[in-house]
Scaffold this motif. Structure first.
Motif, PDB file in Angstrom:
ATOM      1  N   ARG A 151      -6.276  -5.277   5.113  1.00 58.11           N
ATOM      2  CA  ARG A 151      -5.686  -5.731   3.779  1.00 58.11           C
ATOM      3  C   ARG A 151      -7.376  -5.335   3.249  1.00 58.11           C
ATOM      4  O   ARG A 151      -8.456  -4.778   3.484  1.00 58.11           O
ATOM      5  N   THR A 152      -7.003  -4.568   2.315  1.00 61.29           N
ATOM      6  CA  THR A 152      -8.183  -3.460   1.875  1.00 61.29           C
ATOM      7  C   THR A 152      -8.329  -4.242  -0.018  1.00 61.29           C
ATOM      8  O   THR A 152      -7.568  -4.772  -0.215  1.00 61.29           O
ATOM      9  N   VAL A 156      -6.326  -2.669  -3.006  1.00 55.69           N
ATOM     10  CA  VAL A 156      -4.670  -2.872  -3.242  1.00 55.69           C
ATOM     11  C   VAL A 156      -4.366  -4.627  -3.660  1.00 55.69           C
ATOM     12  O   VAL A 156      -3.567  -4.984  -3.962  1.00 55.69           O
ATOM     13  N   ALA A 212       0.418  -1.265   0.499  1.00 55.93           N
ATOM     14  CA  ALA A 212       0.227   0.120   0.091  1.00 55.93           C
ATOM     15  C   ALA A 212       0.823   1.260   0.289  1.00 55.93           C
ATOM     16  O   ALA A 212       0.577   2.184  -0.415  1.00 55.93           O
TER      17      ALA A 212
END
Length: 385
Positions: free
Chosen positions: A153-154, A157, A93
């Motif tokens: 976590r996204t 991303v 990120a």
């Protein structure tokens, strides 16, 4: 896990306060106080166990070797290089990339994986850390806010690191950043040099590299100019029959015509799908003549056509085909040649090696992992920019 480590503490405290409650059971007030104290203590322990004690970067590193340092233009080996970046974590990120060379963590120089991780352990989730990254133009600073782990976590991303689906035979081959495993073959005609074939998880293609004992790896892209450029810098040793035979396999496997390589067939297993053995009559490469005037005879497969070919192996490494006799046609096909790479076609494989395509040439191949693999991949990534 942190929670696992605290679970034994929970049991000890529960036992302690249960025992205390039993001893004081005859005294109502003391028994109630002990039970309340036990509940509060367990709640405090659980809250501590639920909170990660250190921030999560989501990247792994190895120490920079002397060879990597030389190729990077560094005066001496220092720092670590990034060997993996997990999708969706803090490192990705904030712009850390595979192959980055990191010289320091919050101003503290690091020269090993242990030193790097020791500095990170000082930082809690949500804490900021600053890395000094080596660059040709001069050191760069990369600021990263460490996460808590998987829950950070996204989706957006994480998607950036997905391996694309590649159709064999297209121009979209394996990128250096996608390389995860390799096999290598020692080259008898060049002391210390090796042939590497490198693949990526779930990808149908392999990249081939000439890896000298010193200096950077060279991508073997199927072009004659590439092989001749290597030979101009380091002429192959062809004094023995074994050296000459191996060199012919290497030369034929890595200088391609329009339809791909001229694969040397020495065993039934070298034929796609195992078909055509009665036509090919496979046999080892036969070398004749003295050093400097070598000739060779071999069975060759090109574009589905089998030939028995005769070659002259010239000093300096050039090979000239003197004659060829057509033996027949092989309809099975398991390898396509595109973008300088060998890719699986989905056809019947010659051998179950765990790789998408068979080796470019026969020999005692060795699978690779660990520091040796990561060092060579790092050298390749540095060339790719």
């Amino acid at each position: 896990m942190v929670k696992d480590r605290f679970s034994s503490w929970h049991r000890q405290f529960a036992g302690l306060f249960a025992g205390l409650g039993a001893r004081l059971s005859g005294r109502t007030a003391w028994g109630f106080a002990a039970a309340l104290l036990a509940v509060l203590a367990l709640g405090w322990l659980w809250s501590g166990a639920s909170e990660p004690r250190r921030g999560v970067l989501g990247a792994s590193v190895y120490a920079v070797s002397d060879r990597i340092a030389r190729e990077a233009g560094m005066e001496a080996a220092r720092g670590v290089f990034v060997i993996s970046v997990l999708d969706g974590y803090a490192a990705q990120a904030h712009g850390l990339k595979l192959g980055d060379i990191l010289l320091s963590v919050d101003g503290v120089a690091v020269a090993s994986q242990g030193e790097f991780e020791a500095e990170l352990r000082k930082i809690k989730p949500g804490g900021a850390v600053s890395f000094t990254r080596h660059a040709v133009e001069g050191p760069e600073t990369v600021a990263v806010t460490l996460g808590r782990g998987v829950e950070d976590r996204t989706g957006d991303v994480a998607k950036t690191g997905e391996t694309p689906t590649v159709t064999a035979g297209t121009s979209e081959g394996l990128a250096p950043q996608e390389m995860h495993y390799a096999r290598r073959l020692a080259l008898a005609f060049d002391e210390g040099a090796e042939l590497w074939e490198i693949g990526g998880w779930g990808h149908p293609c392999l990249r081939s590299y000439f890896v000298p004992a010193d200096g950077p790896p060279v991508f073997l892209d199927g072009k004659a100019a590439t092989v001749h450029r290597i030979n101009a810098q380091r002429a192959p040793e062809l004094g023995s029959e074994a050296q000459a035979a191996q060199y012919l396999r290497y030369y034929n496997g890595h200088i391609w015509a329009k339809a791909g390589a001229f694969e040397v067939i020495e065993r039934e297993a070298d034929l796609p799908g195992g078909a055509g053995a009665e036509i090919a009559r496979p046999a080892p490469v036969r070398i004749e003549g003295a050093a400097g005037a070598r000739q060779a005879e071999a069975v060759v497969l090109y574009a589905g056509q089998l030939f028995r070919a005769r070659y002259a192996i010239q000093p300096g490494g050039r090979v000239k085909m003197l004659s060829d006799e057509k033996l027949g046609t092989i309809t099975a096909r398991d390898t396509a040649f595109a973008a300088g790479q060998r890719c699986a076609t989905g056809g019947a494989h010659r051998e179950n090696t765990g790789y998408p395509v068979p080796p470019a040439m026969s020999g005692a191949w060795e699978n690779l992992a660990g520091p040796e693999f990561y060092e060579v991949r790092q050298l390749i990534l540095m060339q790719a920019g």
